[in-house]
Design a protein around this motif. Structure first.
Motif, mmCIF file in Angstrom:
data_model
loop_
_atom_site.group_PDB
_atom_site.id
_atom_site.type_symbol
_atom_site.label_atom_id
_atom_site.label_comp_id
_atom_site.label_asym_id
_atom_site.label_seq_id
_atom_site.Cartn_x
_atom_site.Cartn_y
_atom_site.Cartn_z
ATOM 1 N N VAL A 34 0.840 -1.204 0.000
ATOM 2 C CA VAL A 34 0.000 0.000 0.000
ATOM 3 C C VAL A 34 0.874 1.252 0.000
ATOM 4 C CG1 VAL A 34 -1.665 1.329 1.365
ATOM 5 C CG2 VAL A 34 -2.001 -1.137 1.049
ATOM 6 N N ALA A 35 1.912 1.254 0.810
ATOM 7 C CA ALA A 35 2.820 2.408 0.869
ATOM 8 C C ALA A 35 3.471 2.644 -0.494
ATOM 9 C CB ALA A 35 3.885 2.201 1.937
ATOM 10 N N ALA A 36 3.861 1.572 -1.168
ATOM 11 C CA ALA A 36 4.473 1.718 -2.495
ATOM 12 C C ALA A 36 3.471 2.283 -3.498
ATOM 13 C CB ALA A 36 5.007 0.367 -2.986
ATOM 14 N N ALA A 37 2.223 1.834 -3.424
ATOM 15 C CA ALA A 37 1.196 2.359 -4.330
ATOM 16 C C ALA A 37 0.965 3.852 -4.079
ATOM 17 C CB ALA A 37 -0.104 1.579 -4.164
ATOM 18 N N ILE A 38 0.917 4.228 -2.816
ATOM 19 C CA ILE A 38 0.730 5.646 -2.476
ATOM 20 C C ILE A 38 1.944 6.459 -2.898
ATOM 21 C CG2 ILE A 38 0.478 7.249 -0.530
ATOM 22 C CD1 ILE A 38 -1.279 5.037 0.794
ATOM 23 N N TRP A 39 3.141 5.924 -2.699
ATOM 24 C CA TRP A 39 4.376 6.598 -3.124
ATOM 25 C C TRP A 39 4.358 6.825 -4.638
ATOM 26 C CZ3 TRP A 39 8.589 4.565 -6.036
ATOM 27 C CH2 TRP A 39 9.708 5.404 -6.077
ATOM 28 N N HIS A 40 3.955 5.794 -5.385
ATOM 29 C CA HIS A 40 3.850 5.954 -6.839
ATOM 30 C C HIS A 40 2.872 7.068 -7.191
ATOM 31 C CE1 HIS A 40 6.121 2.917 -9.094
ATOM 32 N NE2 HIS A 40 6.067 2.206 -7.988
ATOM 33 N N HIS A 41 1.770 7.100 -6.485
ATOM 34 C CA HIS A 41 0.717 8.068 -6.794
ATOM 35 C C HIS A 41 1.124 9.491 -6.425
ATOM 36 C CE1 HIS A 41 -3.378 9.263 -7.678
ATOM 37 N NE2 HIS A 41 -3.412 9.929 -6.537
ATOM 38 N N LEU A 42 1.659 9.677 -5.219
ATOM 39 C CA LEU A 42 1.949 11.022 -4.721
ATOM 40 C C LEU A 42 3.326 11.553 -5.116
ATOM 41 C CD1 LEU A 42 0.459 10.754 -1.117
ATOM 42 C CD2 LEU A 42 -0.600 11.753 -3.163
ATOM 43 N N VAL A 43 4.321 10.691 -5.144
ATOM 44 C CA VAL A 43 5.692 11.135 -5.414
ATOM 45 C C VAL A 43 6.051 10.959 -6.884
ATOM 46 C CG1 VAL A 43 8.136 10.788 -4.846
ATOM 47 C CG2 VAL A 43 6.393 10.659 -3.035
ATOM 48 N N MET A 44 5.845 9.743 -7.388
ATOM 49 C CA MET A 44 6.204 9.458 -8.788
ATOM 50 C C MET A 44 5.175 10.026 -9.763
ATOM 51 S SD MET A 44 9.060 8.007 -8.370
ATOM 52 C CE MET A 44 9.398 7.489 -10.028
ATOM 53 N N LYS A 45 3.967 10.252 -9.258
ATOM 54 C CA LYS A 45 2.860 10.799 -10.048
ATOM 55 C C LYS A 45 2.617 9.980 -11.323
ATOM 56 C CE LYS A 45 3.256 15.425 -8.211
ATOM 57 N NZ LYS A 45 2.423 15.219 -7.095
ATOM 58 N N ASP A 46 2.651 8.642 -11.140
ATOM 59 C CA ASP A 46 2.341 7.763 -12.269
ATOM 60 C C ASP A 46 0.984 7.101 -12.026
ATOM 61 O OD1 ASP A 46 2.770 5.610 -10.519
ATOM 62 O OD2 ASP A 46 4.813 5.263 -11.221
ATOM 63 N N ASP A 47 0.595 6.195 -12.883
ATOM 64 C CA ASP A 47 -0.738 5.585 -12.805
ATOM 65 C C ASP A 47 -0.760 4.235 -12.090
ATOM 66 O OD1 ASP A 47 -2.128 7.631 -14.018
ATOM 67 O OD2 ASP A 47 -1.821 6.833 -16.036
ATOM 68 N N THR A 48 0.287 3.911 -11.356
ATOM 69 C CA THR A 48 0.355 2.604 -10.708
ATOM 70 C C THR A 48 -0.871 2.343 -9.840
ATOM 71 O OG1 THR A 48 2.754 2.584 -10.770
ATOM 72 C CG2 THR A 48 1.706 1.171 -9.128
ATOM 73 N N LEU A 49 -1.250 3.286 -9.018
ATOM 74 C CA LEU A 49 -2.411 3.103 -8.143
ATOM 75 C C LEU A 49 -3.703 3.086 -8.951
ATOM 76 C CD1 LEU A 49 -3.661 2.912 -5.316
ATOM 77 C CD2 LEU A 49 -3.607 5.389 -5.209
ATOM 78 N N ARG A 50 -3.844 4.000 -9.877
ATOM 79 C CA ARG A 50 -5.083 4.084 -10.668
ATOM 80 C C ARG A 50 -5.348 2.820 -11.477
ATOM 81 N NH1 ARG A 50 -3.006 9.286 -11.733
ATOM 82 N NH2 ARG A 50 -4.095 10.858 -10.531
ATOM 83 N N ARG A 51 -4.283 2.116 -11.856
ATOM 84 C CA ARG A 51 -4.453 0.915 -12.677
ATOM 85 C C ARG A 51 -5.237 -0.171 -11.956
ATOM 86 N NH1 ARG A 51 0.776 -0.849 -15.582
ATOM 87 N NH2 ARG A 51 0.894 -2.184 -13.774
ATOM 88 N N MET A 52 -5.248 -0.130 -10.596
ATOM 89 C CA MET A 52 -5.941 -1.158 -9.832
ATOM 90 C C MET A 52 -7.254 -0.650 -9.231
ATOM 91 S SD MET A 52 -5.865 -4.333 -9.270
ATOM 92 C CE MET A 52 -4.246 -4.922 -9.703
ATOM 93 N N LEU A 53 -7.539 0.633 -9.396
ATOM 94 C CA LEU A 53 -8.791 1.180 -8.884
ATOM 95 C C LEU A 53 -9.929 0.902 -9.871
ATOM 96 C CD1 LEU A 53 -7.564 4.607 -7.483
ATOM 97 C CD2 LEU A 53 -8.111 2.533 -6.195
ATOM 98 N N PRO A 54 -11.174 0.921 -9.394
ATOM 99 C CA PRO A 54 -12.308 0.713 -10.309
ATOM 100 C C PRO A 54 -12.294 1.746 -11.445
ATOM 101 C CG PRO A 54 -13.042 0.662 -8.031
ATOM 102 C CD PRO A 54 -11.603 1.103 -8.019
ATOM 103 N N ALA A 55 -12.720 1.303 -12.621
ATOM 104 C CA ALA A 55 -12.759 2.204 -13.783
ATOM 105 C C ALA A 55 -13.809 3.279 -13.553
ATOM 106 C CB ALA A 55 -13.079 1.418 -15.043
ATOM 107 N N ARG A 56 -13.546 4.447 -14.139
ATOM 108 C CA ARG A 56 -14.506 5.552 -14.012
ATOM 109 C C ARG A 56 -15.552 5.456 -15.082
ATOM 110 N NH1 ARG A 56 -10.947 10.817 -12.402
ATOM 111 N NH2 ARG A 56 -9.501 9.702 -11.116
#
Length: 177
Positions: A155-177
């Motif tokens: 979870v920490a790595a996913a949040i780090w990707h989202h907040l620091v790396m600003k990539d789509d790693t977290l969004r790729r596993m979230l429900p589609a919009r």
């Protein structure tokens, strides 16, 4: 018209299995933590049966996820080579722990001469003699706490990707919009 996944996003079935595994792991862990607090009797037996049943579902979901990962192409992992290697290693370790946890739980029951009650009155006796006694309980608990630490790191790595790396790693596993 049904929504389509972005090619870099995980398919809906993979996302569903991911979040189902997360929910089942939380449920099994909470049940396991509180099991010893119940007074002996029918309520404790029901709580134990629920713990074993949810653990069996964790095993089933983990096996399905593992088969999907082995048989279906995965979206590419984002990041540098070390990040990709770390992500791959983390996922394989998570799969191993999600499989080992319910297996050691079942072996704990069977090694102590007890049957495994699942989903009500479905009882499974040991398929073969299992030694080790309390060793299986200790292994089960160690794997459970290790899995908690691994999930926190995941979870920490996913949040780090989202907040620091600003990539789509977290969004790729979230429900589609």
């Amino acid at each position: 018209m049904p929504a389509r996944s972005h090619p870099d996003h995980f398919p809906a079935a993979t996302r569903l299995l991911h979040w189902a595994a997360a929910a089942l792991l939380i449920a099994a862990f909470v049940l396991g933590l509180t099991l010893e607090e119940w007074p002996r009797g029918p309520q404790r037996d029901t709580a134990a049966m629920l713990h074993y049943s949810v653990g069996t579902l964790v095993l089933a979901v983990a096996m399905i996820r593992l088969l999907r990962r082995l048989l279906l192409p995965q979206p590419p992992v984002q990041g540098s080579r070390p990040v990709r290697l770390a992500a791959g290693a983390m996922h394989w370790i998570l799969y191993a722990a999600m499989i080992a946890l319910p297996v050691t739980g079942a072996f704990d029951r069977w090694a102590r001469g007890r049957r495994l009650a699942l989903f009500g009155d479905n009882v499974i006796a040991a398929p073969f003699p299992i030694g080790g006694g309390k060793l299986w309980k200790e292994a089960h608990e160690l794997i459970a706490y290790t899995l908690v630490a691994l999930v926190v790191a995941h979870v920490a790595a996913a949040i780090w990707h989202h907040l620091v790396m600003k990539d789509d790693t977290l969004r790729r596993m979230l429900p589609a919009r």
